[in-house]
Write a protein that holds these residues in place. Structure first.
Motif, PDB file in Angstrom:
ATOM      1  N   MET A  48      -9.804  34.898 -14.490  1.00 19.33           N
ATOM      2  CA  MET A  48     -10.885  33.954 -14.227  1.00 19.33           C
ATOM      3  C   MET A  48     -10.382  32.522 -14.408  1.00 19.33           C
ATOM      4  SD  MET A  48     -14.734  34.044 -15.827  1.00 19.33           S
ATOM      5  CE  MET A  48     -14.372  32.727 -16.992  1.00 19.33           C
ATOM      6  N   ARG A  49     -10.750  31.677 -13.471  1.00 15.15           N
ATOM      7  CA  ARG A  49     -10.303  30.296 -13.501  1.00 15.15           C
ATOM      8  C   ARG A  49     -10.932  29.571 -14.686  1.00 15.15           C
ATOM      9  NH1 ARG A  49     -12.132  25.920 -11.995  1.00 15.15           N
ATOM     10  NH2 ARG A  49     -11.052  24.203 -10.974  1.00 15.15           N
ATOM     11  N   ALA A  50     -10.099  28.810 -15.397  1.00 11.40           N
ATOM     12  CA  ALA A  50     -10.599  28.064 -16.561  1.00 11.40           C
ATOM     13  C   ALA A  50     -11.499  26.912 -16.126  1.00 11.40           C
ATOM     14  CB  ALA A  50      -9.425  27.522 -17.369  1.00 11.40           C
ATOM     15  N   THR A  51     -12.490  26.584 -16.935  1.00  8.39           N
ATOM     16  CA  THR A  51     -13.347  25.418 -16.692  1.00  8.39           C
ATOM     17  C   THR A  51     -12.872  24.291 -17.595  1.00  8.39           C
ATOM     18  OG1 THR A  51     -15.217  26.854 -16.215  1.00  8.39           O
ATOM     19  CG2 THR A  51     -15.710  24.557 -16.726  1.00  8.39           C
ATOM     20  N   PRO A  52     -12.377  23.210 -17.016  1.00 10.81           N
ATOM     21  CA  PRO A  52     -11.820  22.141 -17.856  1.00 10.81           C
ATOM     22  C   PRO A  52     -12.878  21.487 -18.727  1.00 10.81           C
ATOM     23  CG  PRO A  52     -11.275  21.808 -15.529  1.00 10.81           C
ATOM     24  CD  PRO A  52     -12.261  22.917 -15.584  1.00 10.81           C
ATOM     25  N   ASP A  53     -12.461  21.090 -19.901  1.00  9.89           N
ATOM     26  CA  ASP A  53     -13.304  20.343 -20.838  1.00  9.89           C
ATOM     27  C   ASP A  53     -12.867  18.873 -20.746  1.00  9.89           C
ATOM     28  OD1 ASP A  53     -14.693  19.339 -22.993  1.00  9.89           O
ATOM     29  OD2 ASP A  53     -13.620  20.497 -24.510  1.00  9.89           O
ATOM     30  N   ILE A  54     -13.747  18.038 -20.176  1.00 10.51           N
ATOM     31  CA  ILE A  54     -13.407  16.634 -19.897  1.00 10.51           C
ATOM     32  C   ILE A  54     -14.281  15.717 -20.739  1.00 10.51           C
ATOM     33  CG2 ILE A  54     -13.396  14.850 -18.080  1.00 10.51           C
ATOM     34  CD1 ILE A  54     -11.459  17.156 -17.558  1.00 10.51           C
ATOM     35  N   ARG A  55     -13.653  14.792 -21.433  1.00 14.17           N
ATOM     36  CA  ARG A  55     -14.450  13.850 -22.228  1.00 14.17           C
ATOM     37  C   ARG A  55     -13.864  12.440 -22.163  1.00 14.17           C
ATOM     38  NH1 ARG A  55     -14.364  17.104 -27.737  1.00 14.17           N
ATOM     39  NH2 ARG A  55     -13.346  18.777 -26.556  1.00 14.17           N
ATOM     40  N   VAL A  56     -14.765  11.456 -22.026  1.00 12.34           N
ATOM     41  CA  VAL A  56     -14.382  10.041 -22.100  1.00 12.34           C
ATOM     42  C   VAL A  56     -15.229   9.462 -23.215  1.00 12.34           C
ATOM     43  CG1 VAL A  56     -14.360   7.835 -20.886  1.00 12.34           C
ATOM     44  CG2 VAL A  56     -13.844   9.939 -19.640  1.00 12.34           C
ATOM     45  N   GLN A  57     -14.588   8.902 -24.220  1.00 10.82           N
ATOM     46  CA  GLN A  57     -15.335   8.510 -25.421  1.00 10.82           C
ATOM     47  C   GLN A  57     -14.631   7.366 -26.143  1.00 10.82           C
ATOM     48  OE1 GLN A  57     -14.820  12.430 -27.352  1.00 10.82           O
ATOM     49  NE2 GLN A  57     -13.277  11.525 -28.711  1.00 10.82           N
TER      50      GLN A  57
ATOM     51  N   ARG B 276     -11.615  16.001 -11.284  1.00 14.05           N
ATOM     52  CA  ARG B 276     -10.921  16.391 -10.044  1.00 14.05           C
ATOM     53  C   ARG B 276      -9.485  16.823 -10.331  1.00 14.05           C
ATOM     54  NH1 ARG B 276     -12.947  11.204  -8.020  1.00 14.05           N
ATOM     55  NH2 ARG B 276     -14.974  11.676  -7.088  1.00 14.05           N
ATOM     56  N   ILE B 277      -8.792  16.026 -11.157  1.00 19.48           N
ATOM     57  CA  ILE B 277      -7.389  16.333 -11.462  1.00 19.48           C
ATOM     58  C   ILE B 277      -7.306  17.641 -12.256  1.00 19.48           C
ATOM     59  CG2 ILE B 277      -5.281  15.480 -12.552  1.00 19.48           C
ATOM     60  CD1 ILE B 277      -6.587  12.637 -12.424  1.00 19.48           C
ATOM     61  N   ALA B 278      -8.193  17.789 -13.216  1.00 21.63           N
ATOM     62  CA  ALA B 278      -8.172  18.987 -14.061  1.00 21.63           C
ATOM     63  C   ALA B 278      -8.512  20.240 -13.253  1.00 21.63           C
ATOM     64  CB  ALA B 278      -9.148  18.822 -15.226  1.00 21.63           C
ATOM     65  N   ASP B 279      -9.462  20.108 -12.323  1.00 20.12           N
ATOM     66  CA  ASP B 279      -9.809  21.249 -11.464  1.00 20.12           C
ATOM     67  C   ASP B 279      -8.597  21.652 -10.626  1.00 20.12           C
ATOM     68  OD1 ASP B 279     -12.399  21.681 -12.298  1.00 20.12           O
ATOM     69  OD2 ASP B 279     -13.301  20.383 -10.783  1.00 20.12           O
ATOM     70  N   GLU B 280      -7.892  20.644 -10.139  1.00 22.92           N
ATOM     71  CA  GLU B 280      -6.690  20.926  -9.350  1.00 22.92           C
ATOM     72  C   GLU B 280      -5.637  21.652 -10.216  1.00 22.92           C
ATOM     73  OE1 GLU B 280      -5.448  18.916  -6.194  1.00 22.92           O
ATOM     74  OE2 GLU B 280      -3.540  19.999  -6.249  1.00 22.92           O
ATOM     75  N   ALA B 281      -5.484  21.217 -11.461  1.00 26.42           N
ATOM     76  CA  ALA B 281      -4.534  21.887 -12.367  1.00 26.42           C
ATOM     77  C   ALA B 281      -4.942  23.344 -12.587  1.00 26.42           C
ATOM     78  CB  ALA B 281      -4.447  21.144 -13.698  1.00 26.42           C
ATOM     79  N   CYS B 282      -6.245  23.575 -12.748  1.00 25.00           N
ATOM     80  CA  CYS B 282      -6.730  24.945 -12.973  1.00 25.00           C
ATOM     81  C   CYS B 282      -6.549  25.812 -11.726  1.00 25.00           C
ATOM     82  CB  CYS B 282      -8.190  24.936 -13.412  1.00 25.00           C
ATOM     83  SG  CYS B 282      -8.414  24.287 -15.077  1.00 25.00           S
ATOM     84  N   ASP B 283      -6.556  25.168 -10.552  1.00 23.46           N
ATOM     85  CA  ASP B 283      -6.295  25.923  -9.326  1.00 23.46           C
ATOM     86  C   ASP B 283      -4.816  26.260  -9.192  1.00 23.46           C
ATOM     87  OD1 ASP B 283      -8.920  25.924  -8.482  1.00 23.46           O
ATOM     88  OD2 ASP B 283      -8.713  24.128  -7.237  1.00 23.46           O
ATOM     89  N   ARG B 284      -3.972  25.337  -9.640  1.00 25.14           N
ATOM     90  CA  ARG B 284      -2.535  25.524  -9.459  1.00 25.14           C
ATOM     91  C   ARG B 284      -1.899  26.473 -10.453  1.00 25.14           C
ATOM     92  NH1 ARG B 284       1.259  20.707  -7.731  1.00 25.14           N
ATOM     93  NH2 ARG B 284       0.041  19.750  -6.076  1.00 25.14           N
ATOM     94  N   TRP B 285      -2.394  26.461 -11.707  1.00 25.20           N
ATOM     95  CA  TRP B 285      -1.759  27.258 -12.756  1.00 25.20           C
ATOM     96  C   TRP B 285      -2.762  28.218 -13.396  1.00 25.20           C
ATOM     97  CZ3 TRP B 285      -0.508  21.991 -12.228  1.00 25.20           C
ATOM     98  CH2 TRP B 285       0.823  21.738 -11.875  1.00 25.20           C
ATOM     99  N   PRO B 286      -2.294  29.378 -13.816  1.00 18.37           N
ATOM    100  CA  PRO B 286      -3.188  30.346 -14.483  1.00 18.37           C
ATOM    101  C   PRO B 286      -3.413  29.935 -15.933  1.00 18.37           C
ATOM    102  CG  PRO B 286      -0.967  31.251 -14.340  1.00 18.37           C
ATOM    103  CD  PRO B 286      -0.918  29.903 -13.679  1.00 18.37           C
ATOM    104  N   LEU B 287      -4.416  29.099 -16.142  1.00 18.22           N
ATOM    105  CA  LEU B 287      -4.675  28.561 -17.479  1.00 18.22           C
ATOM    106  C   LEU B 287      -5.823  29.295 -18.153  1.00 18.22           C
ATOM    107  CD1 LEU B 287      -4.493  24.742 -16.655  1.00 18.22           C
ATOM    108  CD2 LEU B 287      -2.663  26.233 -17.506  1.00 18.22           C
ATOM    109  N   ASP B 288      -5.724  29.424 -19.471  1.00 16.08           N
ATOM    110  CA  ASP B 288      -6.847  29.954 -20.248  1.00 16.08           C
ATOM    111  C   ASP B 288      -7.792  28.836 -20.644  1.00 16.08           C
ATOM    112  OD1 ASP B 288      -6.348  32.883 -20.690  1.00 16.08           O
ATOM    113  OD2 ASP B 288      -4.423  32.068 -21.296  1.00 16.08           O
TER     114      ASP B 288
END
Lengths: 158, 87, 158, 87
Positions: A1-10, A65-77
């Protein structure tokens, strides 16, 4: 299952250890955890702080967008990306990327990819606040960052 | 004919133009990123100074990066800024 | 000044956060901190633990040789490598590499290099202890690890 | 003529030979890594079984990796083991 990135700007500092622990605890299938922390350097004592300006809304969207692309490219947990804005003192973290995968190659490459694209396409700008109390200039973009980003744009991509 | 667009500026582009954001009526015949920059430069010396070095200006339309040759489409928000230095 | 690697082989768990904090505190010139943690996977519930056998003396020496080479190749502010031996449970760390540098490229590459060479030339061997209480086999070496190591042996090297 | 050398075995090499380490008198005409392996295999079935697949055997002399074709020099300690799987 494709990972869902956790994105935060703070504006607040982040705790890399706590983020890693949360990711590790969520899965016992993780074999490799790569953490990148970008820190504010003191530039040999010249710097009092870095001021990070950002484009609210677009910053999060672009990081996603960048993180989604990374999750598409690599099998990340798991993939977590936290970017601070506001005033950041030498020694403090500016950005944190954590990539978790079964094997190390995916984790290393995804973290490396994330950082290259963050540097060149996430809307943040750094300004120097100098140790003598004056306001320094805006940090110029680094050509090496564009070159680094270009590494991921081989003919086989997309 | 024109449409009202929100313009946002960052870093030294903001400082040179002198405002953080503003609403401007963009003529309908301004269609590409490059044309937006040319049009803005006609608004005053501060704009001309801020946007003089086209190589150093980046743009986003509705919070997505565009190239100068791209059309701006139905732009509600246009941002102009120097190359990004996050990370 | 060339960094002096911190090399440890120990049965005890390590604390990545504590090691990172110690490295960050030692210098305000660090701009990039890359941490790699190799974790014991549970292999879908099949695994009770990994037993790590090592060649005491040579393990430390070999880790130091690889780390010294990394410090020669990249401008690092710090390099720490901790490898555990003994029985390690799923979710626990097996190996920790921390590379600190002014810029991210050196930190990423040094950590990546360290892991590739650790995998193929540090005298450690893994044996599976299975969830059903039986002793599993010795883990076979991975050809991909040899290929990964070969990446660093370009014509320009040495 | 021979010299007394400490041999150490790891992982399944250790299990097949049946000892963790031992001291052996290595004949002086055994000069390379490959010759050490051939000589050991002559010591008994357990050695022959453990060292049968030459491709799968790695060696260290005085705690440094050597290739089978390398001479063992003044070896005080010779280790034999399968490919490493640390990290």
């Amino acid at each position: 299952m494709r990972a869902t990135p956790d994105i935060r700007v703070q504006p607040e500092p982040f705790d890399a250890a706590r983020e890693c622990a949360a990711i590790s605890a969520a899965s016992n299938g993780i074999g490799a955890l790569v953490t990148f922390t970008g820190l504010c350097r003191n530039e040999g004592g010249r710097l009092a702080a870095l001021e990070l300006q950002h484009y609210a809304g677009m910053a999060e969207a672009q990081m996603r967008r960048i993180a989604d692309e990374a999750c598409d490219r690599w099998p990340l947990d798991a993939l977590a990306v936290i970017h601070r804005h506001g005033l950041i003192r030498p020694g403090e973290g500016i950005v944190l990327v954590i990539a978790a995968a079964a094997h190390r190659r995916a984790a290393f490459e995804a973290a490396d990819f994330m950082m290259d694209y963050l540097k060149t396409s996430a809307p943040f700008w750094k300004r120097e606040h100098l140790a003598d109390g004056t306001l320094g200039g805006w940090v110029a973009a680094n050509e090496a960052d564009d070159d680094a980003t270009a590494r991921w744009q081989g003919a086989a991509d997309r | 004919m024109s449409r009202n667009v929100k313009f946002i500026y960052f870093a030294w582009v903001r400082e040179r133009i002198g405002v953080q954001e503003e609403r401007l009526d963009l003529p309908d015949d301004v269609r590409t990123g490059a044309e937006v920059i040319t049009w803005l430069k006609g608004l005053g010396k501060n704009y001309a100074l801020a946007l003089d070095d086209a190589q150093a200006i980046r743009m986003a339309v509705n919070q997505e990066h565009i190239h100068p040759s791209d059309t701006i489409g139905t732009a509600r928000e246009i941002a102009l800024f120097p190359p990004m230095t996050g990370g």
